[in-house]
Design a protein around this motif. Structure first.
Motif, PDB file in Angstrom:
ATOM      1  N   ARG A 114      29.035 -41.093 -72.694  1.00 57.93           N
ATOM      2  CA  ARG A 114      29.264 -42.165 -73.668  1.00 57.93           C
ATOM      3  C   ARG A 114      28.331 -43.342 -73.418  1.00 57.93           C
ATOM      4  O   ARG A 114      27.784 -43.926 -74.355  1.00 57.93           O
ATOM      5  CB  ARG A 114      30.726 -42.602 -73.601  1.00 57.93           C
TER       6      ARG A 114
ATOM      7  N   LEU B  81      35.400 -39.498 -81.150  1.00 59.94           N
ATOM      8  CA  LEU B  81      34.815 -40.357 -80.122  1.00 59.94           C
ATOM      9  C   LEU B  81      35.003 -41.828 -80.453  1.00 59.94           C
ATOM     10  O   LEU B  81      35.059 -42.676 -79.564  1.00 59.94           O
ATOM     11  CB  LEU B  81      33.327 -40.049 -79.958  1.00 59.94           C
TER      12      LEU B  81
ATOM     13  N   SER C  81      30.332 -45.731 -79.906  1.00 58.72           N
ATOM     14  CA  SER C  81      30.756 -44.519 -79.217  1.00 58.72           C
ATOM     15  C   SER C  81      29.694 -43.436 -79.120  1.00 58.72           C
ATOM     16  O   SER C  81      29.794 -42.540 -78.275  1.00 58.72           O
ATOM     17  CB  SER C  81      31.989 -43.922 -79.912  1.00 58.72           C
ATOM     18  N   GLN C  82      28.659 -43.492 -79.960  1.00 61.12           N
ATOM     19  CA  GLN C  82      27.699 -42.384 -80.007  1.00 61.12           C
ATOM     20  C   GLN C  82      26.418 -42.831 -80.703  1.00 61.12           C
ATOM     21  O   GLN C  82      26.344 -43.921 -81.278  1.00 61.12           O
ATOM     22  CB  GLN C  82      28.296 -41.195 -80.747  1.00 61.12           C
TER      23      GLN C  82
END
Length: 275
Positions: A36, A66, A90-91
């Protein structure tokens, strides 16, 4: 869309700990797949199948779970324009790659799957790392094509593939905005316990296991992967070195400072994978 391709039995021991992931029970192993803080995958593990039909369009997706723990496991298309802040935190998102010098490099390539749903599901940024075009469109693509042709022609039973990254040794490198970590190398290995015994001489060392490491930085030293001085200009410095599984695991041990066993029992026998 769920992960129909993420079905694998794996033993991976690193400085983060020991993980034995079984089908349907990846809970103890999640930190080994996606970082992460780096917003990038460490590796992807999947079962190979002979591809069919055309390559799906590159409609990149994200993982809602996520960003929101209560969300289901189905991927969703990344929206055009403003993206939800929880998703951004988150991504990786498309904007990370826009106007950068990196392409979205699949760890689990669409080419290694048969049905359209499986092939389409590989287009998620949790399955991509920042990869130079000279690698992604050159020697690394050639490796993926070679593995595809070899397994399709000579692997009788199931083939298991793990593809991952090697980070820079001293400090992380990042895409322009310092959100997504850039790997120094990519690596891949396959395991095919059951194969055609009438292999041509040049492929006998490629079964039951095969491995390779590819350069993602033309300025990296040549201890792991030498540079082909005769390579075409657009691919120069992005070479891929084929090697034994044992040699790959040696390099991974050196970089991660811990034992790494890519396949269960070194591919001498693989448990069945449920589908």
């Amino acid at each position: 869309m769920a992960y129909p391709w993420l079905l694998f039995v794996l033993f991976f021991a690193t400085k983060l700990g020991t993980c034995g992931g079984d089908v349907g029970d990846f809970g103890p192993c999640l930190q080994f797949f996606y970082s992460r803080s780096r917003r990038a995958p460490w590796f992807s593990a999947y079962v190979y199948s002979i591809p069919s039909g055309k390559r799906p369009g590159a409609s990149w997706k994200y993982e809602p779970q996520l960003a929101y723990p209560e969300a289901n496991g189905n991927m969703e298309l990344l929206p055009q324009g403003l993206v939800d802040l929880n998703v951004v935190e988150s991504q990786a998102v498309d904007q990370d790659y826009t106007n950068s010098t990196f392409s979205r490099g699949h760890l689990n390539p669409s080419l290694h799957h048969q049905v359209h749903e499986d092939r389409s599901s590989t287009f998620t940024l949790t399955n991509a790392v920042p990869q130079k075009a000279g690698s992604n469109d050159g020697p690394w693509e050639t490796l993926e094509q070679t593995v595809n042709k070899t397994l399709a022609a000579y692997c009788i039973g199931k083939a298991y593939i793990v593809t991952g990254i090697i980070p820079y040794q001293n400090q992380e490198h990042w895409i322009k905005n310092k959100r997504v970590a850039v790997p120094e190398y990519l690596w891949s290995a396959y395991c095919c316990p059951q194969f055609n015994n009438s292999l041509p001489q040049y492929l006998r060392s490629a079964f039951p296991t095969y491995a390779a490491i590819g350069r993602n930085d033309i300025n990296s030293t040549e201890e792991i992967v030498p540079i082909n001085k005769a390579a075409k200009k657009q691919f120069f410095g992005y070479d891929v070195r084929q090697m034994s599984l044992e040699t790959l695991e040696m390099y991974l041990k050196q970089r991660f400072n811990s034992v790494v066993n890519v396949f269960y029992d070194s591919c001498s026998e693989q448990p069945d994978v449920a589908t």
